[in-house]
Design a protein around this motif. Structure first.
Motif, PDB file in Angstrom:
ATOM      1  N   VAL A 167       0.850  -1.173   0.000  1.00  0.00           N
ATOM      2  CA  VAL A 167       0.000   0.000   0.000  1.00  0.00           C
ATOM      3  C   VAL A 167       0.893   1.232   0.000  1.00  0.00           C
ATOM      4  O   VAL A 167       1.835   1.303   0.790  1.00  0.00           O
ATOM      5  CB  VAL A 167      -0.933   0.011   1.240  1.00  0.00           C
ATOM      6  N   PRO A 168       0.616   2.211  -0.873  1.00  0.00           N
ATOM      7  CA  PRO A 168       1.431   3.422  -0.857  1.00  0.00           C
ATOM      8  C   PRO A 168       1.398   4.083   0.515  1.00  0.00           C
ATOM      9  O   PRO A 168       0.422   3.970   1.246  1.00  0.00           O
ATOM     10  CB  PRO A 168       0.751   4.315  -1.910  1.00  0.00           C
ATOM     11  N   SER A 169       2.485   4.799   0.868  1.00  0.00           N
ATOM     12  CA  SER A 169       2.550   5.418   2.193  1.00  0.00           C
ATOM     13  C   SER A 169       1.581   6.583   2.330  1.00  0.00           C
ATOM     14  O   SER A 169       1.137   6.894   3.422  1.00  0.00           O
ATOM     15  CB  SER A 169       3.973   5.877   2.486  1.00  0.00           C
ATOM     16  N   THR A 170       1.251   7.245   1.233  1.00  0.00           N
ATOM     17  CA  THR A 170       0.258   8.311   1.277  1.00  0.00           C
ATOM     18  C   THR A 170      -0.696   8.150   0.105  1.00  0.00           C
ATOM     19  O   THR A 170      -0.302   7.758  -0.990  1.00  0.00           O
ATOM     20  CB  THR A 170       0.897   9.713   1.195  1.00  0.00           C
ATOM     21  N   ILE A 171      -1.946   8.419   0.348  1.00  0.00           N
ATOM     22  CA  ILE A 171      -2.955   8.365  -0.701  1.00  0.00           C
ATOM     23  C   ILE A 171      -2.932   9.712  -1.425  1.00  0.00           C
ATOM     24  O   ILE A 171      -2.892  10.769  -0.794  1.00  0.00           O
ATOM     25  CB  ILE A 171      -4.352   8.100  -0.086  1.00  0.00           C
ATOM     26  N   GLN A 192      -6.879   1.159  -8.886  1.00  0.00           N
ATOM     27  CA  GLN A 192      -5.963   0.397  -8.036  1.00  0.00           C
ATOM     28  C   GLN A 192      -4.603   1.051  -7.874  1.00  0.00           C
ATOM     29  O   GLN A 192      -4.023   1.023  -6.801  1.00  0.00           O
ATOM     30  CB  GLN A 192      -5.794  -1.024  -8.579  1.00  0.00           C
ATOM     31  N   SER A 193      -4.075   1.664  -8.934  1.00  0.00           N
ATOM     32  CA  SER A 193      -2.729   2.242  -8.842  1.00  0.00           C
ATOM     33  C   SER A 193      -2.674   3.421  -7.875  1.00  0.00           C
ATOM     34  O   SER A 193      -1.594   3.795  -7.417  1.00  0.00           O
ATOM     35  CB  SER A 193      -2.224   2.662 -10.224  1.00  0.00           C
ATOM     36  N   ASP A 194      -3.819   4.005  -7.537  1.00  0.00           N
ATOM     37  CA  ASP A 194      -3.851   5.083  -6.552  1.00  0.00           C
ATOM     38  C   ASP A 194      -3.720   4.547  -5.122  1.00  0.00           C
ATOM     39  O   ASP A 194      -3.338   5.275  -4.221  1.00  0.00           O
ATOM     40  CB  ASP A 194      -5.154   5.880  -6.650  1.00  0.00           C
ATOM     41  N   TYR A 195      -4.057   3.289  -4.917  1.00  0.00           N
ATOM     42  CA  TYR A 195      -4.111   2.726  -3.573  1.00  0.00           C
ATOM     43  C   TYR A 195      -3.101   1.612  -3.326  1.00  0.00           C
ATOM     44  O   TYR A 195      -2.708   1.374  -2.196  1.00  0.00           O
ATOM     45  CB  TYR A 195      -5.521   2.205  -3.278  1.00  0.00           C
ATOM     46  N   PHE A 196      -2.696   0.901  -4.378  1.00  0.00           N
ATOM     47  CA  PHE A 196      -1.817  -0.257  -4.218  1.00  0.00           C
ATOM     48  C   PHE A 196      -0.643  -0.184  -5.180  1.00  0.00           C
ATOM     49  O   PHE A 196      -0.775   0.306  -6.296  1.00  0.00           O
ATOM     50  CB  PHE A 196      -2.575  -1.566  -4.513  1.00  0.00           C
ATOM     51  N   THR A 197       0.499  -0.675  -4.756  1.00  0.00           N
ATOM     52  CA  THR A 197       1.641  -0.888  -5.637  1.00  0.00           C
ATOM     53  C   THR A 197       2.102  -2.331  -5.441  1.00  0.00           C
ATOM     54  O   THR A 197       1.949  -2.902  -4.362  1.00  0.00           O
ATOM     55  CB  THR A 197       2.801   0.074  -5.327  1.00  0.00           C
ATOM     56  N   PHE A 240      -5.220  -5.252   3.747  1.00  0.00           N
ATOM     57  CA  PHE A 240      -4.500  -3.984   3.841  1.00  0.00           C
ATOM     58  C   PHE A 240      -5.423  -2.911   4.391  1.00  0.00           C
ATOM     59  O   PHE A 240      -6.637  -2.986   4.223  1.00  0.00           O
ATOM     60  CB  PHE A 240      -3.990  -3.529   2.461  1.00  0.00           C
ATOM     61  N   ASP A 241      -4.833  -1.894   5.018  1.00  0.00           N
ATOM     62  CA  ASP A 241      -5.590  -0.739   5.501  1.00  0.00           C
ATOM     63  C   ASP A 241      -5.374   0.429   4.554  1.00  0.00           C
ATOM     64  O   ASP A 241      -4.255   0.672   4.093  1.00  0.00           O
ATOM     65  CB  ASP A 241      -5.120  -0.339   6.902  1.00  0.00           C
ATOM     66  N   LEU A 244     -15.939   0.640  -2.811  1.00  0.00           N
ATOM     67  CA  LEU A 244     -15.144  -0.505  -3.245  1.00  0.00           C
ATOM     68  C   LEU A 244     -14.857  -0.430  -4.741  1.00  0.00           C
ATOM     69  O   LEU A 244     -13.775  -0.779  -5.197  1.00  0.00           O
ATOM     70  CB  LEU A 244     -15.852  -1.816  -2.895  1.00  0.00           C
ATOM     71  N   ALA A 245     -15.821   0.062  -5.519  1.00  0.00           N
ATOM     72  CA  ALA A 245     -15.621   0.203  -6.965  1.00  0.00           C
ATOM     73  C   ALA A 245     -14.536   1.232  -7.270  1.00  0.00           C
ATOM     74  O   ALA A 245     -13.734   1.045  -8.192  1.00  0.00           O
ATOM     75  CB  ALA A 245     -16.930   0.590  -7.651  1.00  0.00           C
TER      76      ALA A 245
END
Length: 114
Positions: free
Chosen positions: A1-5, A33-38, A93-94, A26-27
């Motif tokens: 998860v990226p350190s900052t959104i 996804q790339s904004d929230y997960f790497t 993940f949070d 959720l949608a």
């Protein structure tokens, strides 16, 4: 998860008395996804995304304020990737999130005030 959104990508819902994450939120996560997960460890030329089958729960049902604890995150669970060559070691993940206040109307005699 990226350190900052990224700015403007914070997740929220209007107070509704429960910790459920609306399908619309959720949608947003699934479609951005790339904004929230790497992902790390992916071989060059391969692509990996999350399947849109995950669930989420706010950590608190209330709006956060200076005086009261409230929602600060969504815990995303049941994560799976769409590429069979890879597996997630951590399926939860949070993500920073909040619950915003719900508007109410006060009626005094025949006049209403919001």
């Amino acid at each position: 998860v990226p350190s900052t959104i990224p700015e403007g990508k914070e997740l929220s819902k209007v107070y509704d008395g429960n910790t459920d994450v609306p399908a619309s939120v959720l949608a947003v996560i699934g479609n951005s996804q790339s904004d929230y997960f790497t992902f790390s460890g992916v071989m060059e030329g391969d692509t990996v995304s999350l399947k849109n089958t995950f669930n989420g729960t706010f950590d608190n049902r209330n709006v956060k304020s200076d005086l009261f604890p409230g929602a600060e995150k969504i815990t995303i669970t049941s994560l799976e990737v769409d590429n069979p060559n890879y597996i997630l070691n951590n399926k939860s993940f949070d993500i920073p999130a909040e619950i915003t206040p719900k508007g109410v109307t006060v009626k005094v005699n025949d006049s209403s005030y919001e």
